[in-house]
Design a protein around this motif. Structure first.
Motif, short mmCIF file in Angstrom:
data_model
loop_
_atom_site.label_atom_id
_atom_site.label_comp_id
_atom_site.label_asym_id
_atom_site.label_seq_id
_atom_site.Cartn_x
_atom_site.Cartn_y
_atom_site.Cartn_z
N PRO A 127 -16.36 -7.83 -19.51
CA PRO A 127 -16.66 -8.28 -20.87
C PRO A 127 -18.06 -7.91 -21.35
CG PRO A 127 -16.55 -10.14 -19.37
CD PRO A 127 -16.14 -8.94 -18.59
N LEU A 128 -19.02 -7.76 -20.43
CA LEU A 128 -20.38 -7.47 -20.85
C LEU A 128 -20.59 -5.98 -21.16
CD1 LEU A 128 -23.28 -8.42 -21.30
CD2 LEU A 128 -23.69 -8.03 -18.86
N MET A 129 -20.21 -5.13 -20.21
CA MET A 129 -20.48 -3.70 -20.36
C MET A 129 -19.28 -2.90 -20.89
SD MET A 129 -23.60 -3.34 -19.54
CE MET A 129 -23.80 -1.61 -19.30
N GLY A 130 -18.07 -3.45 -20.75
CA GLY A 130 -16.90 -2.73 -21.21
C GLY A 130 -16.37 -1.72 -20.21
N TRP A 131 -16.92 -1.74 -18.97
CA TRP A 131 -16.45 -0.83 -17.94
C TRP A 131 -15.13 -1.30 -17.37
CZ3 TRP A 131 -21.74 -0.71 -15.00
CH2 TRP A 131 -22.66 0.02 -15.76
N THR A 132 -14.36 -0.37 -16.87
CA THR A 132 -13.10 -0.70 -16.24
C THR A 132 -13.34 -0.94 -14.75
OG1 THR A 132 -11.96 0.71 -17.81
CG2 THR A 132 -10.74 0.07 -15.85
N GLY A 133 -12.83 -2.05 -14.25
CA GLY A 133 -13.03 -2.38 -12.83
C GLY A 133 -11.71 -2.63 -12.15
N SER A 134 -11.76 -2.62 -10.82
CA SER A 134 -10.58 -2.87 -10.01
C SER A 134 -11.02 -3.35 -8.65
CB SER A 134 -9.76 -1.58 -9.88
OG SER A 134 -8.70 -1.79 -8.98
N GLY A 135 -10.19 -4.16 -8.02
CA GLY A 135 -10.47 -4.62 -6.67
C GLY A 135 -9.76 -3.79 -5.63
N ASP A 136 -9.04 -2.78 -6.08
CA ASP A 136 -8.24 -1.94 -5.18
C ASP A 136 -9.02 -0.68 -4.83
OD1 ASP A 136 -6.17 -0.84 -3.74
OD2 ASP A 136 -5.14 -0.09 -5.51
N MET A 137 -9.53 -0.61 -3.60
CA MET A 137 -10.31 0.55 -3.18
C MET A 137 -9.44 1.75 -2.80
SD MET A 137 -13.34 -0.09 -3.60
CE MET A 137 -13.92 -1.56 -4.36
N ASN A 138 -8.19 1.51 -2.47
CA ASN A 138 -7.31 2.63 -2.09
C ASN A 138 -6.98 3.53 -3.27
OD1 ASN A 138 -7.14 2.13 0.63
ND2 ASN A 138 -5.40 0.75 0.41
N SER A 139 -7.14 3.02 -4.50
CA SER A 139 -6.83 3.86 -5.66
C SER A 139 -7.85 4.98 -5.84
CB SER A 139 -6.77 3.01 -6.93
OG SER A 139 -8.03 2.44 -7.20
N VAL A 143 -0.63 16.48 -2.66
CA VAL A 143 -1.59 15.39 -2.79
C VAL A 143 -0.93 14.08 -2.34
CG1 VAL A 143 -2.98 14.07 -4.45
CG2 VAL A 143 -2.73 16.53 -4.71
N LEU A 144 -1.69 13.30 -1.57
CA LEU A 144 -1.27 11.95 -1.20
C LEU A 144 -2.21 10.98 -1.90
CD1 LEU A 144 -0.08 10.63 2.14
CD2 LEU A 144 -1.94 9.44 1.05
N GLU A 145 -1.66 10.17 -2.79
CA GLU A 145 -2.44 9.16 -3.54
C GLU A 145 -1.78 7.81 -3.35
OE1 GLU A 145 -4.34 11.39 -7.41
OE2 GLU A 145 -2.53 10.21 -7.65
N PHE A 146 -2.58 6.77 -3.34
CA PHE A 146 -2.06 5.42 -3.22
C PHE A 146 -1.76 4.87 -4.61
CE2 PHE A 146 -4.44 6.00 0.68
CZ PHE A 146 -3.53 5.55 1.61
N MET A 156 0.84 -1.18 0.00
CA MET A 156 0.00 0.00 0.00
C MET A 156 0.89 1.25 0.00
SD MET A 156 -3.18 0.80 2.47
CE MET A 156 -2.47 1.53 3.92
N LEU A 157 1.71 1.36 -1.00
CA LEU A 157 2.62 2.49 -1.15
C LEU A 157 1.84 3.72 -1.59
CD1 LEU A 157 5.61 3.46 -1.24
CD2 LEU A 157 5.56 2.88 -3.66
N ALA A 158 2.20 4.86 -1.03
CA ALA A 158 1.55 6.13 -1.40
C ALA A 158 2.60 7.04 -2.02
CB ALA A 158 0.93 6.78 -0.18
N LYS A 159 2.14 7.92 -2.90
CA LYS A 159 3.03 8.94 -3.46
C LYS A 159 2.51 10.31 -3.04
CE LYS A 159 0.83 8.94 -7.97
NZ LYS A 159 1.01 8.86 -9.41
N ILE A 160 3.44 11.15 -2.66
CA ILE A 160 3.13 12.52 -2.25
C ILE A 160 3.75 13.44 -3.28
CG2 ILE A 160 3.47 14.26 -0.46
CD1 ILE A 160 3.63 11.96 1.56
N TYR A 161 2.91 14.29 -3.88
CA TYR A 161 3.41 15.17 -4.93
C TYR A 161 2.59 16.45 -4.97
CZ TYR A 161 -0.63 13.57 -7.63
OH TYR A 161 -1.90 13.29 -8.05
N GLN A 162 3.11 17.42 -5.69
CA GLN A 162 2.41 18.68 -5.93
C GLN A 162 1.92 18.65 -7.37
OE1 GLN A 162 4.84 22.11 -5.22
NE2 GLN A 162 3.13 23.26 -4.43
N PRO A 163 0.60 18.72 -7.62
CA PRO A 163 0.10 18.54 -8.98
C PRO A 163 0.55 19.66 -9.92
CG PRO A 163 -1.67 19.20 -7.51
CD PRO A 163 -0.47 18.96 -6.66
N ALA A 164 0.68 19.32 -11.18
CA ALA A 164 1.08 20.27 -12.20
C ALA A 164 -0.12 21.08 -12.67
CB ALA A 164 1.70 19.54 -13.38
#
Length: 103
Positions: A37-49, A24-27, A1-9
């Motif tokens: 495959p049915l709807m073409g939506w992008t999914g993920s099991g990672d809630m921290n993102s 900003v702190l983002e994981f 669960m690594l996070a990156k801390i940066y100043q947005p451009a």
């Protein structure tokens, strides 16, 4: 669960420096995304993102990550060099202009 801390451009759609003063702190995503495959939506099991935290200073973001035991890496911002041209567009509206502005 690594996070990156940066100043947005700065966004390409803005000329000002809005939303570039905060930190900003983002994981970092832990797993790859997949396409349903049915709807073409992008999914993920990672809630921290989905988590994005904003802080007024870098020190506050680092302190938050250390307090909650989040491993992090800091990405230093690249400072923008101002583009100042002699007799540029801004000189058309200068107060000390000697001649009238014409097309």
């Amino acid at each position: 669960m690594l996070a990156k801390i940066y100043q947005p451009a700065k966004s390409a759609m803005q000329s000002g420096q809005g939303k570039t003063k905060t930190w900003v702190l983002e994981f970092v995503p832990a797993s790859a995304r997949w396409i349903d495959p049915l709807m073409g939506w992008t999914g993920s099991g990672d809630m921290n993102s989905q988590v994005t935290l904003r802080f007024p200073t870098r020190e506050e973001a680092v302190e938050y990550a250390q307090r909650y035991g989040i491993p992090f890496e800091i990405m230093e911002p690249k400072k923008r060099t101002p583009v100042v041209r002699q007799n540029g567009y801004g000189d058309n509206f200068a107060f000390n202009r000697r001649t009238a502005w014409t097309h």
